[in-house]
Design an enzyme around this catalytic site. Sequence first.
Site, PDB file in Angstrom:
ATOM      1  N   LEU A 172      83.234  -8.481  15.180  1.00 48.45           N
ATOM      2  CA  LEU A 172      81.873  -8.331  14.654  1.00 48.45           C
ATOM      3  C   LEU A 172      81.121  -7.216  15.362  1.00 48.45           C
ATOM      4  CD1 LEU A 172      80.628 -11.998  14.112  1.00 48.45           C
ATOM      5  CD2 LEU A 172      81.450 -10.366  12.423  1.00 48.45           C
ATOM      6  N   TYR A 178      99.020  -1.129  19.755  1.00 47.67           N
ATOM      7  CA  TYR A 178      98.956  -1.864  18.488  1.00 47.67           C
ATOM      8  C   TYR A 178      98.298  -3.229  18.689  1.00 47.67           C
ATOM      9  CZ  TYR A 178     102.153   1.429  16.243  1.00 47.67           C
ATOM     10  OH  TYR A 178     102.728   2.548  15.716  1.00 47.67           O
ATOM     11  N   GLU A 185      90.938 -20.472  24.654  1.00 46.22           N
ATOM     12  CA  GLU A 185      90.941 -19.551  25.800  1.00 46.22           C
ATOM     13  C   GLU A 185      89.555 -19.253  26.361  1.00 46.22           C
ATOM     14  OE1 GLU A 185      92.843 -16.267  23.889  1.00 46.22           O
ATOM     15  OE2 GLU A 185      94.748 -16.754  24.861  1.00 46.22           O
ATOM     16  N   THR A 239      74.642 -19.040   5.229  1.00 46.70           N
ATOM     17  CA  THR A 239      74.306 -19.277   6.641  1.00 46.70           C
ATOM     18  C   THR A 239      75.165 -20.373   7.296  1.00 46.70           C
ATOM     19  OG1 THR A 239      72.651 -20.953   6.138  1.00 46.70           O
ATOM     20  CG2 THR A 239      71.887 -18.669   6.224  1.00 46.70           C
ATOM     21  N   PRO A 260      78.406 -20.775   8.043  1.00 42.44           N
ATOM     22  CA  PRO A 260      79.280 -20.447   9.193  1.00 42.44           C
ATOM     23  C   PRO A 260      78.493 -20.220  10.471  1.00 42.44           C
ATOM     24  CG  PRO A 260      79.928 -19.190   7.248  1.00 42.44           C
ATOM     25  CD  PRO A 260      78.627 -19.867   6.903  1.00 42.44           C
ATOM     26  N   CYS A 319      97.420  14.803  28.297  1.00 45.50           N
ATOM     27  CA  CYS A 319      98.417  14.038  29.043  1.00 45.50           C
ATOM     28  C   CYS A 319      99.814  14.250  28.455  1.00 45.50           C
ATOM     29  CB  CYS A 319      98.011  12.567  29.117  1.00 45.50           C
ATOM     30  SG  CYS A 319      98.656  11.790  30.616  1.00 45.50           S
ATOM     31  N   MET A 375      99.965  17.479  26.796  1.00 47.17           N
ATOM     32  CA  MET A 375     100.128  18.632  27.693  1.00 47.17           C
ATOM     33  C   MET A 375     101.592  18.747  28.112  1.00 47.17           C
ATOM     34  SD  MET A 375     100.582  18.802  31.270  1.00 47.17           S
ATOM     35  CE  MET A 375     100.215  19.863  32.648  1.00 47.17           C
ATOM     36  N   GLU A 414     111.121  11.296  31.573  1.00 44.27           N
ATOM     37  CA  GLU A 414     110.718  10.037  30.930  1.00 44.27           C
ATOM     38  C   GLU A 414     111.541   9.811  29.652  1.00 44.27           C
ATOM     39  OE1 GLU A 414     106.599   9.902  29.683  1.00 44.27           O
ATOM     40  OE2 GLU A 414     106.762   7.846  28.977  1.00 44.27           O
ATOM     41  N   HIS A 423      92.643  12.919  31.275  1.00 45.63           N
ATOM     42  CA  HIS A 423      92.050  12.437  30.013  1.00 45.63           C
ATOM     43  C   HIS A 423      90.567  12.787  29.939  1.00 45.63           C
ATOM     44  CE1 HIS A 423      95.411   9.808  28.657  1.00 45.63           C
ATOM     45  NE2 HIS A 423      95.717   9.893  29.943  1.00 45.63           N
ATOM     46  N   GLU A 437      88.700  12.759  27.463  1.00 47.71           N
ATOM     47  CA  GLU A 437      87.992  11.916  26.482  1.00 47.71           C
ATOM     48  C   GLU A 437      87.234  10.764  27.134  1.00 47.71           C
ATOM     49  OE1 GLU A 437      91.230  12.098  26.901  1.00 47.71           O
ATOM     50  OE2 GLU A 437      92.303  10.236  26.448  1.00 47.71           O
TER      51      GLU A 437
END
Length: 543
Positions: free
Chosen positions: A18, A57, A153, A191, A193, A384, A387, A408, A510, A512
Amino acid sequence: MTGSTKYIFVTGGVTSSLGKGIISASLAKLLQARGFSVTIQKLDPYINVDPGTLNPYEHGECFVTEDGAETDLDLGHYERFLDTPTSQANNVTTGRIYQNVIGKERRGEYLGKTVQVIPHITDEIKAHIQELGRKGIYDFVITEVGGTVGDIESLPYLEAIRQLRWEKGKDCLVIHLTLLPYLRTTGELKTKPTQHSVKELLSLGVQPDVLVCRTEHPMGPGLKDKIALFCNVDARAVIESRDAETIYDVPLLMQDEALDEVVLEKLGITTFPAVDLEQWKDFLQRYKHPQHEVHIGLVGKYVELKDAYKSIKEALDHAGAENETKVHVRWVHSEKLKAGNVARELKGLSGILVAPGFGHRGIEGKIEAIRFAREEGIPFLGICLGMQCAVIEFARNVLGMEHAHSTEMDASTEDAVIDLMAGQRDVEDKGGTMRLGAYRCTLQDGTKAKSVYRRKQISERHRHRYEFNNAYRKRFEKGGMVASGINPEGDLVEIVELKDHPWFIGVQFHPEYRSTVARPHPLFVHFVKAAVKQGAVSLKAEV
Ligand code: GLN
């Protein structure tokens, strides 16, 4: 503000997604715009110690803080809205809570007591919630509780809130975010819910003070009163949160609904300065009324899930606004790119950004995209892994090292141009063991990087294990790929760029994570600027 820190909790009901993070960040923005100091934290009810080991994901992007914490992507929103850094203390998971409690038990700190959810887990949660407040620098600590009320939880978190409320009385406030579904057949917002979700909260001993109702349609007359009546809240404290054109509209929409004023009054703060959102409105003006438009390709392997690249997308938007340019992102799946289709797939793009990532999947497609950007003179930004791929591409196609790779992807490559850092070789645990957080970088004179940052020393956030292999540095420099940013402590290559290209920069860090509405990141700003130069379409004629 003098007096004790106020604690505001934001819970969610009815369904997930939400936008608790955006509501929390918007309220924080409004309080900040009234001169208060505010921080936001996120409590995540899952058992991973942090989201660093989670597949994008599952959970979208992992946001990295200055102090190297791998955290929930909502912290990115907090920083982008508030323009203040967060830290490890701003995100805690059930996994970390239990890890701490079990650690204390092993050290004998519970003095022989039976260790239980109540009080030991709840005490640990309460301690975390108050850790930021104890610093004495915040007027408000806003705590967003992940998940939805009713989840098994979340129970210990809601119990901790119930207890804190009892202990702190007037210094605590609970905002509950719910959904008003729209039934097309009857043309009504429902209303029920919301009523049920508030009941669920009440059954846990928590009475919300404010209800924020997400809705696709305006709430008709009487609806707020009806919700107020059923849920024991003031009608003024029922806040409409209509779907917005952009998340950056939400603070203004919440201001229209007086969310911040209701919160302040309920916390007993009766005099407060007016909101100053001039800079924010300036940004929105530029963002919504661009002069040009450009198309930028974002090449990655998680493009089906845009949340995986959240901070990159937002940084492009910030940079777009700064350039008065609408940035259209073309999401390009790296697994689908081949030598034979790259020109077709990337046609019409004025800039190409190759995204961070881990593992082998999609790597050759990223390399093809970079070759195309390099050969066609299209502005390129590699982040990263992006690059690292630029380094591999250059080694293979310019320096003639046909099998160059990162260890890697290929542990036995004959030219390991990207290789594990010395300190990483014996690391076995995956969680929290990468090179994480802010590191210094010195920019070399006469480079593009230096002209972008206009400074000699910068600091940027990292999240990787592999590095440019310095054994190859001279060969690259000779061939035309320059190391323009170096970490002074470890002599690590942090930035590479091409001499003979309009705009081609790869960064090991990074950028960003550091772009905010108030301070768009210079690398993104200059990348978009280069893309505008390359092929912007003017929107002026249409006006
Ligand atoms: N997988 C690469 C590394 O660990 C790059 C990581 C990234 O892109 N964040 O070095």
